[in-house]
Design a protein around this motif. Structure first.
Motif, PDB file in Angstrom:
ATOM      1  N   ASP A 227       0.823  -1.213   0.000  1.00 54.32           N
ATOM      2  CA  ASP A 227       0.000   0.000   0.000  1.00 54.32           C
ATOM      3  C   ASP A 227       0.855   1.260   0.000  1.00 54.32           C
ATOM      4  N   GLU A 228       2.141   1.087   0.158  1.00 50.17           N
ATOM      5  CA  GLU A 228       3.036   2.258   0.119  1.00 50.17           C
ATOM      6  C   GLU A 228       2.976   2.868  -1.273  1.00 50.17           C
ATOM      7  N   ALA A 229       2.558   4.137  -1.318  1.00 47.86           N
ATOM      8  CA  ALA A 229       2.296   4.801  -2.600  1.00 47.86           C
ATOM      9  C   ALA A 229       1.902   6.245  -2.333  1.00 47.86           C
ATOM     10  N   ASP A 230       1.716   6.991  -3.420  1.00 48.82           N
ATOM     11  CA  ASP A 230       1.112   8.313  -3.340  1.00 48.82           C
ATOM     12  C   ASP A 230      -0.393   8.171  -3.527  1.00 48.82           C
ATOM     13  N   TYR A 231      -1.149   8.942  -2.763  1.00 46.78           N
ATOM     14  CA  TYR A 231      -2.609   8.907  -2.866  1.00 46.78           C
ATOM     15  C   TYR A 231      -3.123  10.308  -3.175  1.00 46.78           C
ATOM     16  N   TYR A 232      -4.002  10.378  -4.177  1.00 43.86           N
ATOM     17  CA  TYR A 232      -4.556  11.654  -4.616  1.00 43.86           C
ATOM     18  C   TYR A 232      -6.074  11.657  -4.458  1.00 43.86           C
ATOM     19  N   CYS A 233      -6.590  12.769  -3.931  1.00 42.79           N
ATOM     20  CA  CYS A 233      -8.034  12.940  -3.919  1.00 42.79           C
ATOM     21  C   CYS A 233      -8.446  13.758  -5.145  1.00 42.79           C
ATOM     22  N   ASN A 234      -9.724  13.686  -5.476  1.00 41.72           N
ATOM     23  CA  ASN A 234     -10.221  14.209  -6.758  1.00 41.72           C
ATOM     24  C   ASN A 234     -11.700  14.521  -6.587  1.00 41.72           C
ATOM     25  N   SER A 235     -12.133  15.624  -7.150  1.00 44.19           N
ATOM     26  CA  SER A 235     -13.531  16.022  -7.004  1.00 44.19           C
ATOM     27  C   SER A 235     -13.875  17.001  -8.103  1.00 44.19           C
TER      28      SER A 235
ATOM     29  N   VAL B  12     -12.625  19.993 -12.855  1.00 46.74           N
ATOM     30  CA  VAL B  12     -12.133  18.900 -12.035  1.00 46.74           C
ATOM     31  C   VAL B  12     -10.936  19.355 -11.205  1.00 46.74           C
ATOM     32  N   LEU B  13     -10.880  18.875  -9.979  1.00 49.00           N
ATOM     33  CA  LEU B  13      -9.774  19.202  -9.073  1.00 49.00           C
ATOM     34  C   LEU B  13      -9.042  17.945  -8.636  1.00 49.00           C
ATOM     35  N   PHE B  14      -7.737  18.074  -8.443  1.00 42.56           N
ATOM     36  CA  PHE B  14      -6.932  17.052  -7.780  1.00 42.56           C
ATOM     37  C   PHE B  14      -6.249  17.677  -6.570  1.00 42.56           C
ATOM     38  N   GLY B  15      -6.116  16.894  -5.534  1.00 43.68           N
ATOM     39  CA  GLY B  15      -5.336  17.317  -4.396  1.00 43.68           C
ATOM     40  C   GLY B  15      -3.844  17.218  -4.690  1.00 43.68           C
ATOM     41  N   GLY B  16      -3.044  17.730  -3.761  1.00 39.50           N
ATOM     42  CA  GLY B  16      -1.604  17.747  -3.946  1.00 39.50           C
ATOM     43  C   GLY B  16      -0.914  16.416  -3.695  1.00 39.50           C
ATOM     44  N   GLY B  17      -1.677  15.427  -3.227  1.00 35.64           N
ATOM     45  CA  GLY B  17      -1.127  14.096  -3.010  1.00 35.64           C
ATOM     46  C   GLY B  17      -0.551  13.902  -1.624  1.00 35.64           C
ATOM     47  N   THR B  18      -0.670  12.676  -1.130  1.00 37.77           N
ATOM     48  CA  THR B  18      -0.103  12.266   0.162  1.00 37.77           C
ATOM     49  C   THR B  18       0.759  11.037  -0.063  1.00 37.77           C
ATOM     50  N   LYS B  19       1.999  11.120   0.371  1.00 33.24           N
ATOM     51  CA  LYS B  19       2.894   9.963   0.263  1.00 33.24           C
ATOM     52  C   LYS B  19       2.714   9.108   1.503  1.00 33.24           C
ATOM     53  N   LEU B  20       2.245   7.888   1.306  1.00 34.90           N
ATOM     54  CA  LEU B  20       2.053   6.955   2.409  1.00 34.90           C
ATOM     55  C   LEU B  20       3.256   6.027   2.510  1.00 34.90           C
ATOM     56  N   THR B  21       3.862   6.039   3.691  1.00 32.71           N
ATOM     57  CA  THR B  21       4.977   5.126   3.976  1.00 32.71           C
ATOM     58  C   THR B  21       4.499   4.076   4.965  1.00 32.71           C
ATOM     59  N   VAL B  22       4.753   2.810   4.654  1.00 32.79           N
ATOM     60  CA  VAL B  22       4.408   1.710   5.545  1.00 32.79           C
ATOM     61  C   VAL B  22       5.689   1.231   6.217  1.00 32.79           C
ATOM     62  N   LEU B  23       5.741   1.407   7.524  1.00 36.45           N
ATOM     63  CA  LEU B  23       6.967   1.115   8.282  1.00 36.45           C
ATOM     64  C   LEU B  23       7.058  -0.337   8.698  1.00 36.45           C
TER      65      LEU B  23
END
Lengths: 108, 123
Positions: free
Chosen positions: A81-89, A97-108
Motif C-alpha cells: 500500500d506504500e504509494a502516493d494517494y490523490y483525492c479528486n472532485s 475537475v480538481l486534484f489534491g496535492g497528493g499524500t505519500k504513504l509510507t508503511v513502516l
C-alpha cells in the motif's frame, strides 16, 4: 476556494490503520474520489462515490466524508500500500475537475 | 477491457504547440455518459487536470490553462486529441489520458488510465 488540500506525507506501521485526509469546499457538495499511484505507474482508482471500490481493490480501503473533509482509510496497511494517494472532485464553482496535492504513504 | 495510449512528441521547444493523441479501445463515444480527460504530472509533483470531452462533444477546461488548451475527438472515432499552445519549460510533465465510464452529478471517476507520455519542453 477551488482547491483540495492534502497532507504531504503520512506513515503507518505494518498492519495498523491509517487515515489520509483531503480538505476542500467542494467536498461538502461532491463525493471524493481517491487514486493510488506507485512510482513510475499511472494512477489507479481505489474509491469513488459514497464509498465504492472498483473490482480488484482490497476491502481494507474505504472512504468517508464529513463537511469539507474527506478521508481514505486503510485498515491493516500492507507493504504494497506504500504509494502516493490523490483525492479528486468536481469544483464547487464551474464544472471542472480538481486534484489534491497528493499524500505519500509510507508503511513502516 | 479498456485500454488507452498517449502518443505525440516527447520533446518540444518553448513557444511551440503540443499536439497529443489518445488512442483507446474497449469503449465508444456512442455510449451516453462516457468521457475522456487529460491529466498531467510534472516530475515529482502532483496530478493536474487539464481538460475533458464528453460523449456529446461537450468540453471542459482547467480555468488556469483554458486559453491554451483545445480538446477534440480525433479523426478516428477511437481517438481524442489535446492541443496546448505556447509551450513553456514549466509544462514539462507526463501527460495522461483517462476514461470516465459515466456522468455523475456527484463525483468524478477516471477508472482507466493510459501509461502516460513524458513531454519535455526545452530549447
Amino acid at each position: 476556494s477551488s482547491e483540495l488540500t492534502q497532507d504531504p506525507a503520512v506513515s503507518v506501521a505494518l498492519g495498523q490503520t491509517v487515515r489520509i485526509t483531503c480538505q476542500g469546499d467542494s467536498l461538502s457538495t461532491y463525493y471524493t474520489t481517491w487514486y493510488q499511484q506507485k512510482p513510475g505507474q499511472a494512477p489507479v482508482l481505489v474509491i469513488y462515490g459514497k464509498n465504492n471500490r472498483p473490482s480488484g481493490i482490497p476491502d481494507r480501503f474505504s472512504g468517508s466524508s464529513s463537511g469539507t473533509t474527506a478521508s481514505l482509510t486503510v485498515t491493516g496497511a500492507q507493504a504494497e500500500d506504500e504509494a502516493d494517494y490523490y483525492c479528486n472532485s468536481r469544483a464547487s464553482i464551474g464544472d471542472h475537475v480538481l486534484f489534491g496535492g497528493g499524500t505519500k504513504l509510507t508503511v513502516l | 477491457q479498456i485500454t488507452l495510449k498517449e502518443s505525440g512528441p516527447t520533446l518540444v521547444k518553448p513557444t511551440q504547440t503540443l499536439t497529443l493523441t489518445c488512442t483507446f479501445s474497449g469503449f465508444s463515444f456512442n455510449t451516453r455518459g462516457v468521457s475522456v480527460g487529460w491529466i498531467r504530472q510534472p516530475p515529482g509533483k502532483a496530478l493536474e487536470w487539464l481538460a475533458l470531452i464528453y460523449w456529446d462533444d461537450d468540453r471542459r477546461y482547467s480555468p488556469s490553462l483554458r486559453s491554451r488548451l483545445t480538446i477534440t475527438k480525433g479523426t478516428s472515432e477511437n481517438q481524442v486529441r489535446l492541443i496546448m499552445t505556447d509551450m513553456d519549460p514549466l509544462d514539462t510533465a507526463t501527460y495522461y489520458c483517462a476514461h470516465q465510464p459515466d456522468y455523475s452529478n456527484y463525483y468524478v471517476r477516471f477508472d482507466s488510465w493510459g501509461q502516460g507520455i513524458l513531454v519535455t519542453v526545452s530549447s
